[in-house]
Design a protein around this motif. Structure first.
Motif, PDB file in Angstrom:
ATOM      1  N   GLY A 177      49.023  33.853  41.081  1.00  0.00           N
ATOM      2  CA  GLY A 177      47.286  33.965  41.299  1.00  0.00           C
ATOM      3  C   GLY A 177      46.731  34.064  42.745  1.00  0.00           C
ATOM      4  N   ARG A 178      47.827  33.612  43.567  1.00  0.00           N
ATOM      5  CA  ARG A 178      47.138  33.358  44.725  1.00  0.00           C
ATOM      6  C   ARG A 178      47.044  35.059  45.576  1.00  0.00           C
ATOM      7  NH1 ARG A 178      47.773  29.344  47.760  1.00  0.00           N
ATOM      8  NH2 ARG A 178      49.655  27.884  46.513  1.00  0.00           N
ATOM      9  N   VAL A 179      45.304  35.716  46.191  1.00  0.00           N
ATOM     10  CA  VAL A 179      44.444  36.623  45.887  1.00  0.00           C
ATOM     11  C   VAL A 179      43.898  36.178  47.879  1.00  0.00           C
ATOM     12  CG1 VAL A 179      44.402  37.663  43.999  1.00  0.00           C
ATOM     13  CG2 VAL A 179      42.343  36.116  45.156  1.00  0.00           C
ATOM     14  N   PHE A 180      43.946  37.808  48.413  1.00  0.00           N
ATOM     15  CA  PHE A 180      42.929  37.570  49.227  1.00  0.00           C
ATOM     16  C   PHE A 180      41.867  38.300  49.342  1.00  0.00           C
ATOM     17  CE2 PHE A 180      43.077  39.366  53.823  1.00  0.00           C
ATOM     18  CZ  PHE A 180      43.032  37.961  54.366  1.00  0.00           C
ATOM     19  N   MET A 181      40.851  37.311  49.484  1.00  0.00           N
ATOM     20  CA  MET A 181      39.367  37.633  48.836  1.00  0.00           C
ATOM     21  C   MET A 181      38.357  38.678  49.968  1.00  0.00           C
ATOM     22  SD  MET A 181      38.534  36.857  46.026  1.00  0.00           S
ATOM     23  CE  MET A 181      36.997  37.280  45.686  1.00  0.00           C
ATOM     24  N   ILE A 182      38.920  39.424  50.684  1.00  0.00           N
ATOM     25  CA  ILE A 182      38.753  40.993  51.582  1.00  0.00           C
ATOM     26  C   ILE A 182      38.259  41.779  50.552  1.00  0.00           C
ATOM     27  CG2 ILE A 182      39.925  40.730  53.411  1.00  0.00           C
ATOM     28  CD1 ILE A 182      41.352  42.554  51.814  1.00  0.00           C
ATOM     29  N   TRP A 183      38.090  41.738  49.000  1.00  0.00           N
ATOM     30  CA  TRP A 183      37.041  43.086  48.839  1.00  0.00           C
ATOM     31  C   TRP A 183      37.480  42.588  46.962  1.00  0.00           C
ATOM     32  CZ3 TRP A 183      40.915  46.888  51.620  1.00  0.00           C
ATOM     33  CH2 TRP A 183      41.383  47.435  50.943  1.00  0.00           C
ATOM     34  N   PRO A 184      36.598  43.478  45.657  1.00  0.00           N
ATOM     35  CA  PRO A 184      36.876  42.593  44.078  1.00  0.00           C
ATOM     36  C   PRO A 184      38.689  43.395  44.386  1.00  0.00           C
ATOM     37  CG  PRO A 184      34.342  44.029  44.739  1.00  0.00           C
ATOM     38  CD  PRO A 184      35.487  44.043  46.192  1.00  0.00           C
ATOM     39  N   GLN A 185      38.856  42.067  43.651  1.00  0.00           N
ATOM     40  CA  GLN A 185      40.453  41.681  43.121  1.00  0.00           C
ATOM     41  C   GLN A 185      40.214  42.227  41.760  1.00  0.00           C
ATOM     42  OE1 GLN A 185      42.686  41.831  45.043  1.00  0.00           O
ATOM     43  NE2 GLN A 185      41.636  41.932  47.335  1.00  0.00           N
ATOM     44  N   THR A 186      41.345  43.053  40.970  1.00  0.00           N
ATOM     45  CA  THR A 186      41.652  42.851  39.663  1.00  0.00           C
ATOM     46  C   THR A 186      43.018  42.394  39.547  1.00  0.00           C
ATOM     47  OG1 THR A 186      40.273  44.872  39.497  1.00  0.00           O
ATOM     48  CG2 THR A 186      41.846  44.591  37.885  1.00  0.00           C
ATOM     49  N   VAL A 187      42.689  41.021  38.441  1.00  0.00           N
ATOM     50  CA  VAL A 187      43.830  40.063  38.550  1.00  0.00           C
ATOM     51  C   VAL A 187      44.273  40.461  37.286  1.00  0.00           C
ATOM     52  CG1 VAL A 187      43.780  37.718  38.462  1.00  0.00           C
ATOM     53  CG2 VAL A 187      42.631  38.289  39.488  1.00  0.00           C
ATOM     54  N   CYS A 188      45.708  40.671  36.925  1.00  0.00           N
ATOM     55  CA  CYS A 188      45.699  40.381  35.921  1.00  0.00           C
ATOM     56  C   CYS A 188      47.151  39.625  35.471  1.00  0.00           C
ATOM     57  CB  CYS A 188      46.988  42.128  36.230  1.00  0.00           C
ATOM     58  SG  CYS A 188      48.612  43.087  35.552  1.00  0.00           S
ATOM     59  N   HIS A 189      47.277  39.612  33.854  1.00  0.00           N
ATOM     60  CA  HIS A 189      47.825  39.095  32.988  1.00  0.00           C
ATOM     61  C   HIS A 189      49.064  39.767  32.594  1.00  0.00           C
ATOM     62  CE1 HIS A 189      49.635  35.972  30.675  1.00  0.00           C
ATOM     63  NE2 HIS A 189      48.801  36.698  28.802  1.00  0.00           N
ATOM     64  N   VAL A 190      50.430  39.264  32.597  1.00  0.00           N
ATOM     65  CA  VAL A 190      51.330  40.858  31.934  1.00  0.00           C
ATOM     66  C   VAL A 190      51.657  39.590  30.407  1.00  0.00           C
ATOM     67  CG1 VAL A 190      53.306  41.511  31.711  1.00  0.00           C
ATOM     68  CG2 VAL A 190      52.168  41.824  33.459  1.00  0.00           C
ATOM     69  N   ILE A 191      50.834  40.459  29.639  1.00  0.00           N
ATOM     70  CA  ILE A 191      51.395  39.943  27.945  1.00  0.00           C
ATOM     71  C   ILE A 191      53.045  40.232  27.412  1.00  0.00           C
ATOM     72  CG2 ILE A 191      50.059  40.033  25.700  1.00  0.00           C
ATOM     73  CD1 ILE A 191      47.610  40.790  26.952  1.00  0.00           C
ATOM     74  N   ASP A 192      53.821  39.032  27.903  1.00  0.00           N
ATOM     75  CA  ASP A 192      55.193  39.252  27.834  1.00  0.00           C
ATOM     76  C   ASP A 192      55.546  38.336  26.151  1.00  0.00           C
ATOM     77  OD1 ASP A 192      54.970  37.439  29.226  1.00  0.00           O
ATOM     78  OD2 ASP A 192      56.138  37.918  30.690  1.00  0.00           O
ATOM     79  N   GLU A 193      56.812  38.117  26.161  1.00  0.00           N
ATOM     80  CA  GLU A 193      57.278  37.081  25.109  1.00  0.00           C
ATOM     81  C   GLU A 193      56.778  35.942  25.434  1.00  0.00           C
ATOM     82  OE1 GLU A 193      60.841  37.884  27.727  1.00  0.00           O
ATOM     83  OE2 GLU A 193      59.101  39.119  26.142  1.00  0.00           O
ATOM     84  N   ASN A 194      56.220  35.494  27.105  1.00  0.00           N
ATOM     85  CA  ASN A 194      56.141  34.161  27.249  1.00  0.00           C
ATOM     86  C   ASN A 194      54.593  33.908  27.406  1.00  0.00           C
ATOM     87  OD1 ASN A 194      58.561  33.036  27.318  1.00  0.00           O
ATOM     88  ND2 ASN A 194      58.645  34.634  30.290  1.00  0.00           N
ATOM     89  N   SER A 195      54.114  35.065  27.180  1.00  0.00           N
ATOM     90  CA  SER A 195      52.472  34.703  27.055  1.00  0.00           C
ATOM     91  C   SER A 195      52.017  34.357  25.595  1.00  0.00           C
ATOM     92  CB  SER A 195      52.476  36.275  27.071  1.00  0.00           C
ATOM     93  OG  SER A 195      50.217  36.234  26.995  1.00  0.00           O
ATOM     94  N   PRO A 196      50.458  33.566  25.566  1.00  0.00           N
ATOM     95  CA  PRO A 196      50.235  33.465  24.672  1.00  0.00           C
ATOM     96  C   PRO A 196      49.215  34.328  23.787  1.00  0.00           C
ATOM     97  CG  PRO A 196      49.665  31.360  26.255  1.00  0.00           C
ATOM     98  CD  PRO A 196      50.040  32.791  26.978  1.00  0.00           C
ATOM     99  N   LEU A 197      49.016  35.415  24.593  1.00  0.00           N
ATOM    100  CA  LEU A 197      48.357  36.786  23.487  1.00  0.00           C
ATOM    101  C   LEU A 197      49.721  37.416  23.105  1.00  0.00           C
ATOM    102  CD1 LEU A 197      46.032  37.672  26.743  1.00  0.00           C
ATOM    103  CD2 LEU A 197      45.484  36.233  24.062  1.00  0.00           C
ATOM    104  N   TYR A 198      50.568  37.723  23.136  1.00  0.00           N
ATOM    105  CA  TYR A 198      51.614  38.280  23.146  1.00  0.00           C
ATOM    106  C   TYR A 198      52.027  38.680  21.779  1.00  0.00           C
ATOM    107  CZ  TYR A 198      56.641  40.184  22.754  1.00  0.00           C
ATOM    108  OH  TYR A 198      57.730  41.096  22.307  1.00  0.00           O
ATOM    109  N   LYS A 199      51.691  37.605  20.369  1.00  0.00           N
ATOM    110  CA  LYS A 199      51.018  37.652  19.149  1.00  0.00           C
ATOM    111  C   LYS A 199      49.388  38.530  18.880  1.00  0.00           C
ATOM    112  CE  LYS A 199      49.765  33.683  17.305  1.00  0.00           C
ATOM    113  NZ  LYS A 199      49.561  32.592  19.272  1.00  0.00           N
TER     114      LYS A 199
END
Length: 355
Positions: free
Chosen positions: A229-251
Motif C-alpha cells: 500500500g505504499r506509494v510515492f505521490m509525485i503524480w497520479p497513481q493507479t493502485v492495484c489489488h490482486v484478486i487471488d484466492e486470499n482476496s474477498p473478491l475472489y468469488k
C-alpha cells in the motif's frame, strides 16, 4: 426503465460518501450534552467555524449582560436608582456607577470594562467597594475568556486538515494484469502537499449472516494492496489489488458488480513534506461504480519542450474497454486448473500410446 435502475443504484445506502464523509449518525446517546460539555475544549475545536463564532458571540454577550445586571443590582441596593420626583436629580450625589441611570448605561459599563474600550462616560466611583470588586472579577473573567478563545482558534488554524486535497477516480475497474484479475483505482494529489510516507488501505464491507440466520451487519475485510500500500505521490497513481484466492473478491463475478450489496472503501494517509502534519483522504465505491473489463488510460507523459513530466488531470477518470473473462477469478482459476489437468492427462495418454 434504465433511468429507474440508475435511480435505484444511486439511492443504495453507503457507509462513506463519495467525497469521503461518513454517512453514519449516532442517535439516542445518553446524557449527550453532558458528554460533550465535559470535553468542551475539544468539542469547540472539532466544531464548525460558524458554530464556534456563534458560541463566542453568545459567550461575550452573555458575559456583558450578566455583569451589567450585577452592576445594576449594586446600584439599586446602594440607592442610586432613586430620583427626586420634582427635580429629577439623583438622590445620591456620588453613585456607584457614574452616569448610569438605565440598564443600557450599566450594560455599556460592562462592555467598556471587559473589552478595555474606556470611553470615560461610564466608570465606577470610589463610593462603594462592591462595584470595584465586581469590576476586578469581570476583568479576570474577561481575560480567561480571551485566553480560551485565542487557544481554541489557534488550535483550529494550525491543526492538519481532516481530509487532504487528494482525489480518487470516480470509478474503479477490474481487468487482467499478467493473467491475474486485478481491482484498480486511481488517486492523485493535485496540490503536491503530501509526498512522503503515503500509504493506501482498502476494505470490503458486505452484509453477513450466520448459518442460524443472525444478521451480523457489515462485515469488514481488508483488501491487500500491492507494495504493502505504499506509494510515492509525485503524480497520479493507479493502485492495484490482486484478486487471488486470499482476496474477498475472489468469488465475485461480473453480475456481482452490477447488483451486489457491498461497498469498497479506500483511504490514503500520509504526511505533508512542508509541515509534517498527517492528513488523509477517503473514497467509496459501490458495486455499480466498479467497471468490469476496463482499464485506466495513461495520463502521464513527458513534454520535450518543457523538459518535465505532465499529468493530464482531465483524463483522471478516462478508461478503455479490454478483453476480460466474464466469470469470477475463482471460476477462471478452476478452468485453468482443469485445462492443465486435461493437458497432462492427454500428454500421459500420448506417451502410453507411443509405447
Amino acid at each position: 426503465m434504465q433511468d429507474e435502475e440508475k435511480l435505484i443504484l444511486h439511492r443504495r445506502p453507503r457507509i462513506l460518501e463519495k467525497a469521503g464523509g461518513r454517512n453514519i449518525k449516532s442517535s439516542n446517546i445518553p446524557y449527550k450534552i453532558i458528554v460533550f460539555t465535559k470535553d468542551l475544549v475539544h468539542t469547540l475545536i472539532e466544531a464548525k467555524w460558524r458554530t464556534l463564532f456563534l458560541i463566542l458571540m453568545l459567550t461575550y454577550f452573555g458575559s456583558w449582560t450578566f455583569f451589567g445586571i450585577i452592576y445594576m443590582a449594586i446600584a439599586w441596593i446602594h440607592g442610586d436608582l432613586k430620583f427626586d420626583p420634582i427635580t429629577g436629580n439623583r438622590i445620591n450625589e456620588i453613585p456607584c456607577i457614574m452616569n448610569a441611570k438605565t440598564f443600557s448605561g450599566f450594560f455599556l459599563m460592562s462592555v467598556e470594562s471587559q473589552v478595555s474600550t474606556g470611553y470615560g462616560t461610564w466608570y465606577p466611583s470610589n463610593e462603594c467597594s462592591d462595584a470595584i470588586t465586581v469590576l476586578i472579577i469581570q476583568l479576570v473573567f474577561g481575560l480567561l475568556i480571551d485566553a480560551t478563545i485565542v487557544g481554541i482558534v489557534f488550535q483550529k488554524l494550525i491543526r492538519p486538515p481532516k481530509y487532504s486535497h487528494s482525489e480518487f477516480s470516480k470509478h474503479a475497474v477490474i481487468c487482467q494484469r499478467d493473467g491475474k484479475f486485478c481491482l484498480l483505482f486511481r488517486v492523485a494529489d493535485f496540490r503536491q502537499t503530501r509526498s512522503i510516507d503515503s500509504k493506501i488501505r482498502a476494505y470490503l464491507f458486505e452484509e453477513a449472516r450466520t448459518k442460524e440466520g443472525e444478521y451480523l451487519g457489515k462485515r469488514q475485510q481488508r483488501l491487500k494492496i500491492q507494495d504493502s500500500g505504499r506509494v510515492f505521490m509525485i503524480w497520479p497513481q493507479t493502485v492495484c489489488h490482486v484478486i487471488d484466492e486470499n482476496s474477498p473478491l475472489y468469488k465475485y463475478g461480473p453480475m456481482d458488480f452490477i447488483d451486489g450489496r457491498f461497498e469498497i472503501i479506500v483511504g490514503l494517509k500520509g504526511e505533508s513534506s512542508y509541515s509534517g502534519h498527517t492528513t488523509q483522504a477517503r473514497a467509496s465505491y459501490l458495486p455499480h461504480e466498479v467497471l468490469w473489463g476496463y482499464r485506466f488510460l495513461n495520463i502521464v507523459t513527458f513534454d520535450d519542450e518543457a523538459g518535465s513530466f505532465v499529468a493530464d488531470v482531465d483524463m483522471m477518470d478516462e478508461t478503455e474497454r479490454v478483453s476480460m473473462p466474464q466469470c469470477s477469478a475463482k471460476f477462471y482459476d478452476m478452468k485453468k486448473k482443469l485445462k492443465a489437468l486435461e493437458e497432462k492427462k492427454l500428454e500421459f495418454l500420448l506417451k502410453n500410446s507411443s509405447k
